[in-house]
Scaffold this motif. Structure first.
Motif, PDB file in Angstrom:
ATOM      1  N   SER A  35      -0.586 -10.390   1.276  1.00 37.65           N
ATOM      2  CA  SER A  35      -1.021 -10.056   2.642  1.00 37.65           C
ATOM      3  C   SER A  35       0.005  -9.161   3.324  1.00 37.65           C
ATOM      4  CB  SER A  35      -1.235 -11.330   3.461  1.00 37.65           C
ATOM      5  OG  SER A  35      -2.286 -12.112   2.933  1.00 37.65           O
ATOM      6  N   ILE A  36       1.272  -9.493   3.166  1.00 42.85           N
ATOM      7  CA  ILE A  36       2.337  -8.683   3.768  1.00 42.85           C
ATOM      8  C   ILE A  36       2.325  -7.272   3.184  1.00 42.85           C
ATOM      9  CG2 ILE A  36       4.836  -8.396   3.937  1.00 42.85           C
ATOM     10  CD1 ILE A  36       5.055 -11.441   4.094  1.00 42.85           C
ATOM     11  N   LEU A  37       2.226  -7.173   1.857  1.00 41.79           N
ATOM     12  CA  LEU A  37       2.229  -5.861   1.212  1.00 41.79           C
ATOM     13  C   LEU A  37       1.039  -5.014   1.656  1.00 41.79           C
ATOM     14  CD1 LEU A  37       3.287  -6.759  -2.457  1.00 41.79           C
ATOM     15  CD2 LEU A  37       4.677  -5.688  -0.672  1.00 41.79           C
ATOM     16  N   ILE A  38      -0.126  -5.626   1.726  1.00 43.06           N
ATOM     17  CA  ILE A  38      -1.338  -4.882   2.101  1.00 43.06           C
ATOM     18  C   ILE A  38      -1.268  -4.428   3.558  1.00 43.06           C
ATOM     19  CG2 ILE A  38      -3.823  -5.104   2.480  1.00 43.06           C
ATOM     20  CD1 ILE A  38      -3.882  -6.921  -0.018  1.00 43.06           C
ATOM     21  N   LEU A  39      -0.863  -5.328   4.448  1.00 43.62           N
ATOM     22  CA  LEU A  39      -0.789  -4.974   5.869  1.00 43.62           C
ATOM     23  C   LEU A  39       0.289  -3.927   6.126  1.00 43.62           C
ATOM     24  CD1 LEU A  39      -1.203  -8.518   7.486  1.00 43.62           C
ATOM     25  CD2 LEU A  39      -2.893  -6.669   7.421  1.00 43.62           C
ATOM     26  N   PHE A  40       1.434  -4.086   5.493  1.00 41.68           N
ATOM     27  CA  PHE A  40       2.547  -3.164   5.696  1.00 41.68           C
ATOM     28  C   PHE A  40       2.184  -1.759   5.237  1.00 41.68           C
ATOM     29  CE2 PHE A  40       6.696  -1.247   4.862  1.00 41.68           C
ATOM     30  CZ  PHE A  40       7.431  -1.663   5.961  1.00 41.68           C
ATOM     31  N   SER A  41       1.412  -1.660   4.164  1.00 41.69           N
ATOM     32  CA  SER A  41       1.019  -0.358   3.630  1.00 41.69           C
ATOM     33  C   SER A  41      -0.183   0.223   4.364  1.00 41.69           C
ATOM     34  CB  SER A  41       0.698  -0.488   2.146  1.00 41.69           C
ATOM     35  OG  SER A  41       0.210   0.728   1.618  1.00 41.69           O
ATOM     36  N   THR A  42      -1.196  -0.596   4.601  1.00 40.80           N
ATOM     37  CA  THR A  42      -2.447  -0.100   5.165  1.00 40.80           C
ATOM     38  C   THR A  42      -2.291   0.398   6.592  1.00 40.80           C
ATOM     39  OG1 THR A  42      -3.721  -1.635   3.797  1.00 40.80           O
ATOM     40  CG2 THR A  42      -4.833  -0.690   5.699  1.00 40.80           C
ATOM     41  N   PHE A  43      -1.566  -0.341   7.401  1.00 31.97           N
ATOM     42  CA  PHE A  43      -1.492  -0.020   8.823  1.00 31.97           C
ATOM     43  C   PHE A  43      -0.208   0.701   9.210  1.00 31.97           C
ATOM     44  CE2 PHE A  43      -4.404  -3.719   8.620  1.00 31.97           C
ATOM     45  CZ  PHE A  43      -5.549  -3.043   9.026  1.00 31.97           C
ATOM     46  N   ARG A  44       0.432   1.352   8.240  1.00 31.64           N
ATOM     47  CA  ARG A  44       1.559   2.217   8.575  1.00 31.64           C
ATOM     48  C   ARG A  44       1.024   3.525   9.171  1.00 31.64           C
ATOM     49  NH1 ARG A  44       0.618   3.300   3.096  1.00 31.64           N
ATOM     50  NH2 ARG A  44       0.836   5.506   2.488  1.00 31.64           N
ATOM     51  N   GLY A  45       1.885   4.221   9.877  1.00 27.66           N
ATOM     52  CA  GLY A  45       1.495   5.516  10.415  1.00 27.66           C
ATOM     53  C   GLY A  45       1.509   6.569   9.323  1.00 27.66           C
ATOM     54  N   ASP A  46       1.715   7.810   9.690  1.00 26.83           N
ATOM     55  CA  ASP A  46       1.756   8.898   8.713  1.00 26.83           C
ATOM     56  C   ASP A  46       3.116   8.904   8.020  1.00 26.83           C
ATOM     57  OD1 ASP A  46      -0.802   9.670   9.279  1.00 26.83           O
ATOM     58  OD2 ASP A  46      -0.193  11.119  10.807  1.00 26.83           O
ATOM     59  N   ILE A  47       3.333   7.888   7.209  1.00 28.33           N
ATOM     60  CA  ILE A  47       4.605   7.711   6.512  1.00 28.33           C
ATOM     61  C   ILE A  47       4.428   8.071   5.049  1.00 28.33           C
ATOM     62  CG2 ILE A  47       6.277   5.998   5.723  1.00 28.33           C
ATOM     63  CD1 ILE A  47       5.910   4.574   8.372  1.00 28.33           C
ATOM     64  N   GLY A  48       5.313   8.923   4.544  1.00 24.75           N
ATOM     65  CA  GLY A  48       5.254   9.371   3.157  1.00 24.75           C
ATOM     66  C   GLY A  48       5.346  10.877   3.082  1.00 24.75           C
ATOM     67  N   THR A  49       5.941  11.371   2.028  1.00 26.39           N
ATOM     68  CA  THR A  49       6.196  12.810   1.922  1.00 26.39           C
ATOM     69  C   THR A  49       4.918  13.629   1.767  1.00 26.39           C
ATOM     70  OG1 THR A  49       6.527  12.591  -0.469  1.00 26.39           O
ATOM     71  CG2 THR A  49       8.463  12.438   0.931  1.00 26.39           C
ATOM     72  N   ASP A  50       3.940  13.113   1.048  1.00 33.80           N
ATOM     73  CA  ASP A  50       2.699  13.855   0.798  1.00 33.80           C
ATOM     74  C   ASP A  50       1.537  13.384   1.659  1.00 33.80           C
ATOM     75  OD1 ASP A  50       4.099  15.213  -1.104  1.00 33.80           O
ATOM     76  OD2 ASP A  50       3.225  14.181  -2.819  1.00 33.80           O
ATOM     77  N   ILE A  51       1.805  12.476   2.566  1.00 35.13           N
ATOM     78  CA  ILE A  51       0.714  11.859   3.313  1.00 35.13           C
ATOM     79  C   ILE A  51      -0.022  12.868   4.189  1.00 35.13           C
ATOM     80  CG2 ILE A  51       1.954  11.199   5.415  1.00 35.13           C
ATOM     81  CD1 ILE A  51      -0.358   8.895   3.393  1.00 35.13           C
ATOM     82  N   GLY A  52       0.705  13.890   4.679  1.00 34.38           N
ATOM     83  CA  GLY A  52       0.071  14.886   5.524  1.00 34.38           C
ATOM     84  C   GLY A  52      -1.012  15.663   4.795  1.00 34.38           C
TER      85      GLY A  52
END
Length: 361
Positions: A35-52
């Protein structure tokens, strides 16, 4: 950065709780961990080098007229299944980009769970895979993270000798990212090696090294030629590498050295997991040669080979008759923590991860 370190420490502690085999509470620990892993990843903002880039392409498809399937496939440059996710979730269902993040985290948890259950050690899996496959890869290199997570499942199928599911899972992984064809090659070579009689001389392994080289060369030439032209010939500036040697050592070569030191005295490898590591070691050597031509190509493929690192750690612990398990695990944890600190502090892409923020605010 404190947020990531706290998450890492919490997941490792929960994994230790799972490994303690508290029967009544194992499901509870698993539920909290995932649950922690899914929530932490799913509801993050535009975080990540290729996310844009991924977000931009997703929104383009999402804003097309509904059921613009053919136009979406023409526009998107990705492998078939990943493009299919954009079409289904974005163009047809009209969901926001968080749905892709959610699906990626689910696939990671799926592979992580099956692999950890197979090796019966969630702690090792957490220490190794949370910093790399979860935080660094799945937050940025989404397609690769999906195929590597499926690769964890493929390795469990190989260990279980479930070949029908293995072939199917390999095809699915390749349709997310073609580089994951390496899992199918590894599986085939492991099966071939097991056909050799135990008393054959060691030189027979050289034959398989040559076979591996030929297969890899052919596949690389005909399947991945475009990537070779892009990364080697064109050498795009936006793919310049930082700390390539650190990444090499961290992803596989430090573990590879340990594995060879531990197994040099052994006359044969009886376990299938040992054979998997042997084949991956051969690929490591091939990629080390390719590194002098193109570090990017080497590091791109090295991502897929991190799946064998837990086997090497387990073998290393067994070499000392499990007398120093706590010390080994602590050192392993600190090594990965240090790697996270280096990447989040000194990398040019550190601003893509820090500060952590949520999608809604």
């Amino acid at each position: 950065m404190f947020v990531y370190f706290s998450l890492y420490g919490l997941i490792v502690l929960l994994s230790i709780g799972i490994d303690k085999n508290i029967h009544q509470k194992k499901f509870f620990f698993l539920f909290i961990l995932f649950s922690i892993l899914i929530l932490f990843s799913t509801f993050r903002g535009d975080i990540g080098t290729d996310i844009g880039r991924y977000n931009r392409d997703y929104n383009y498809v999402r804003n097309l007229e509904i059921f613009s399937i053919s136009e979406s496939f023409r526009y998107l440059p990705y492998d078939f299944l990943y493009t299919g996710l954009y079409v289904l979730l974005g163009n047809i269902l009209r969901l926001d980009f968080w749905s892709i993040k959610f699906l990626v985290s689910l696939i990671f948890c799926f592979g992580f769970y099956h692999f950890s259950e197979k090796i019966k050690n969630y702690t090792i899996s957490s220490i190794i895979f949370i910093p790399t496959l979860y935080l660094i890869f799945s937050f940025s290199l989404i397609r690769q993270a999906i195929s590597i997570s499926i690769g964890l499942y493929i390795i469990t199928l190989l260990l279980n000798k479930d070949y029908k599911k293995l072939i199917l899972a390999s095809l699915v992984a390749m349709l997310f990212h073609k580089y994951s064809i390496i899992y199918l090659i590894i599986s085939i070579l492991v099966i071939l090696i097991e056909k050799i009689e135990e008393n054959k001389k060691k030189f027979i392994y050289v034959i398989y090294v040559l076979i591996t080289s030929i297969i890899f060369t052919l596949l690389y030439k005909f399947t991945l030629l475009g990537h070779f032209n892009w990364y080697v010939i064109s050498t795009p500036a936006n793919h310049a590498l930082q700390f390539p040697i650190v990444k090499l050592l961290f992803l596989n070569y430090s573990y590879l050295v340990i594995f060879f030191l531990v197994t040099l005295s052994e006359r044969s490898t009886q376990k299938r997991s040992d054979k998997i590591v042997f084949i991956v070691a051969i690929f490591n050597i091939l990629f080390l040669i390719i590194y002098f031509i193109s570090p990017i190509v080497t590091l791109r493929f090295m991502m897929y080979l991190i799946v064998i690192n837990p086997f090497i750690v387990i073998k290393f612990k067994q070499y000392f008759n499990n007398k120093f398990d706590e010390i080994i695990m602590l050192i392993l944890f600190l090594i990965h923590l240090s790697y996270m600190a280096i990447m989040f502090t000194y990398s040019a892409h550190s601003g893509s991860y820090i500060p952590y923020n949520f999608y809604f605010f």
